[in-house]
Design an enzyme around this catalytic site. Structure first.
Site, short mmCIF file in Angstrom:
data_model
loop_
_atom_site.label_atom_id
_atom_site.label_comp_id
_atom_site.label_asym_id
_atom_site.label_seq_id
_atom_site.Cartn_x
_atom_site.Cartn_y
_atom_site.Cartn_z
CE LYS A 79 -1.93 -7.28 4.63
NZ LYS A 79 -0.99 -6.18 4.37
CB SER A 159 2.43 -8.02 3.40
OG SER A 159 1.71 -6.85 3.76
CB SER A 183 2.10 -4.18 2.12
OG SER A 183 3.22 -4.91 2.48
N1 GLN Z 1 7.85 -5.50 2.02
C1 GLN Z 1 8.01 -4.62 3.13
C2 GLN Z 1 8.39 -5.39 4.35
O1 GLN Z 1 8.61 -6.54 4.24
C3 GLN Z 1 6.76 -3.81 3.33
C4 GLN Z 1 5.68 -4.58 3.96
C5 GLN Z 1 4.44 -3.77 4.18
O2 GLN Z 1 4.24 -2.71 3.59
N2 GLN Z 1 3.62 -4.25 5.08
O3 GLN Z 1 8.50 -4.87 5.41
#
Ligand code: GLN
Length: 497
Positions: A79, A159, A183
């Site tokens: 990532k 994400s 995420s």
């Molecule tokens: N979807 C969540 C957010 O927008 C979690 C994102 C994540 O785990 N990085 O914050």
């Protein structure tokens, strides 16, 4: 022939390399080719052809002279939130579009030291803020399962969307991700993969761009539970460079994978039975409970009474921490600079141009939450409720060993059908944020397909540092579920029309 090499999972590929059935160079070439061939998914931001070939050649020698390391010659990708020395790392933000890190993150370094071949950097939501990979400065990326149902713009989740898409399309044997509120687990569920968020402090955050430091945790996305165990084995452990890293021995995750789960107590939190829960998700949740019972586990209802407060708490704590973490990107200390007539104007223009809409929204929320008038009212209150959420788990784990919930409330959706209201989008994390707030390990395992043919995942949450038990129970679920083999499912070879 080259595409046939994609059929091996990480653990199978390791065997095939060891027995000289295949070579690291040909395996790497197959993956580089596949990474190119799935360009229309936009999973890869950068494919590192030359350095990948170089490590593959090095691995070839290591196999030849008998010095192969744990993950020698296995092609993976990262990532784009993991700093990779000399390789551009952007967190998919315009503000970091020219950032080439002078150092390597601990997790990517450990994987390098274990002998992996690094194929390239993967798309993500900007600074990991999002649930659909729609906030990336480098455009959205897509879910290869969409090809199967004739939907080119199926989102992969977020994400870590590029990580999930690339592994599902067999363009990497495994990928790293980070999980602040879901995420790793949510994109894994949407793409038919295994995704594990380890206990907070189990894997080092050093060299990973911070979103919300008290919640962030790196982990792998893989095709199987065994593959997840193999990667975790190599990235877990104490790191003196990271202040919240915990000095605790790393058990052998592979040796307990197939242990019996007879007599293990599995809790089903009644608060997770939401009125809006998709019928197919609910049916698979029940089915998974039955599988575990067939394996000798005892399934019982439990209560996590403060669950309803998890999302509000998450959306106070995480933007507060993000606003502080992202203050460093001001065009002076870090980040792409936009000149202004005054210093204030320089800051304003730099941050206005450098950050996307969602990131700006979180910074504004976080700054407001931490401002003098709101700090006690919101932030301190949220920390107190966070503690109560943790205590819910603590109490539950006095009687049970593991918690089973769905990973998501539905299957993946298309970009066109994605919620435009940010609050609606935030609801996506309803099942996953609690584990981050409590610092506990969680895993998503693929369990079946919807009637439309899209993957669904179930989540297990365990007490802190019980990754072994988590992987063990996940292995039983995987055995029972008989989820389609990704190579045979042929996603990698489909094209959207
Ligand atoms: N979807 C969540 C957010 O927008 C979690 C994102 C994540 O785990 N990085 O914050």
């Amino acid at each position: 022939m080259s595409k046939e090499l994609l059929k091996f999972t990480l653990s199978e590929a390791k065997e095939a390399l060891k027995t000289k059935q295949i070579s690291p160079v040909e395996l790497t070439e197959a993956y580089l080719k596949q990474a190119e061939d799935i360009r229309d998914l936009n999973s890869y931001l950068e494919i590192c052809h030359e350095s990948a070939r170089e490590s593959a050649r090095k691995s070839e020698k290591k196999y030849a002279n008998g010095t192969a390391r744990a993950l020698e010659g296995l092609p993976i990708a990262h990532k784009d939130i993991f700093c990779t020395k000399g390789i551009r790392t952007t967190s998919c933000s315009r503000i970091l579009s020219n950032f080439v890190p002078p150092y390597e993150s601990t997790v990517s370094q450990k994987l390098k030291d274990a002998g992996t071949v690094m194929l390239g950097k993967l798309n993500m939501d900007e600074f990991a803020m999002g649930s659909a990979n729609l906030t990336s400065y480098y455009k959205p990326c897509y879910n290869p399962w969409g090809y199967k149902i004739g939907e080119k713009h199926l989102i992969p989740g977020g994400s870590s969307g590029g990580s999930a898409g690339a592994v599902a399309a067999l363009a990497a044997l495994a990928a790293t991700g980070t999980d602040t509120g879901g995420s790793i687990r949510q994109p894994a569920a949407f793409c038919g993969l295994v995704g594990i968020k380890p206990t907070y402090g189990r894997c080092s955050r050093f060299g990973i761009m911070a979103f919300a430091s008290s919640l962030d945790q790196p982990g792998p996305l893989t095709r199987t539970v065994k593959d997840a165990a193999m990667i975790l084995q190599n990235i877990a452990g104490y790191d003196p460079k990271e202040s919240t890293s915990i000095d605790k021995p790393v058990p052998n995750y592979l040796s307990t994978l197939n242990d019996s789960i007879k007599g293990k107590r599995v809790g089903i939190p009644k608060e997770y039975n939401l009125p809006g829960l998709d019928k197919e998700v609910n049916a698979l949740w029940k089915k998974t409970q039955k599988w575990l019972e067939e394996e000798g586990a005892i399934v019982e209802e439990i209560s996590l009474p403060h669950t309803a407060y998890a999302l509000p708490v998450y959306y106070i704590v995480s933007p507060a921490e993000a606003s502080s973490n992202l203050a460093r990107y001001d065009g002076v200390r870090y980040g792409r600079r936009v000149e202004g007539k005054t210093l204030d104007e320089l800051y304003e223009l730099t941050r206005e141009e450098g950050f996307g809409e969602e990131v700006q929204r979180r910074i504004l929320m976080g700054t407001h939450i931490l401002s003098a008038g709101s700090y006690d009212e919101y932030y301190i209150q949220a920390l107190k409720v966070r503690r109560m959420i943790y205590q819910d788990f603590e109490k539950a784990f006095e009687k049970i060993d593991m918690i089973l919930t769905p990973s998501t409330t539905s299957a993946a959706f298309t970009q066109e059908k994605a919620p435009t209201d940010p609050l609606q989008m935030y609801l996506n994390d309803i099942y996953t944020v609690t584990a981050n707030l409590a610092g506990l390990p969680g895993i998503s395992v693929p369990v079946g397909l919807t009637s439309q043919g899209l993957p669904l995942g179930m989540q297990l949450v365990a007490p802190a540092f019980e990754e072994s038990s988590l992987l063990n129970m996940a292995q039983h679920i995987e055995n029972k579920a008989g989820f389609p083999n990704l190579y045979e499912a042929g996603l990698w070879n489909l094209r959207a029309n």
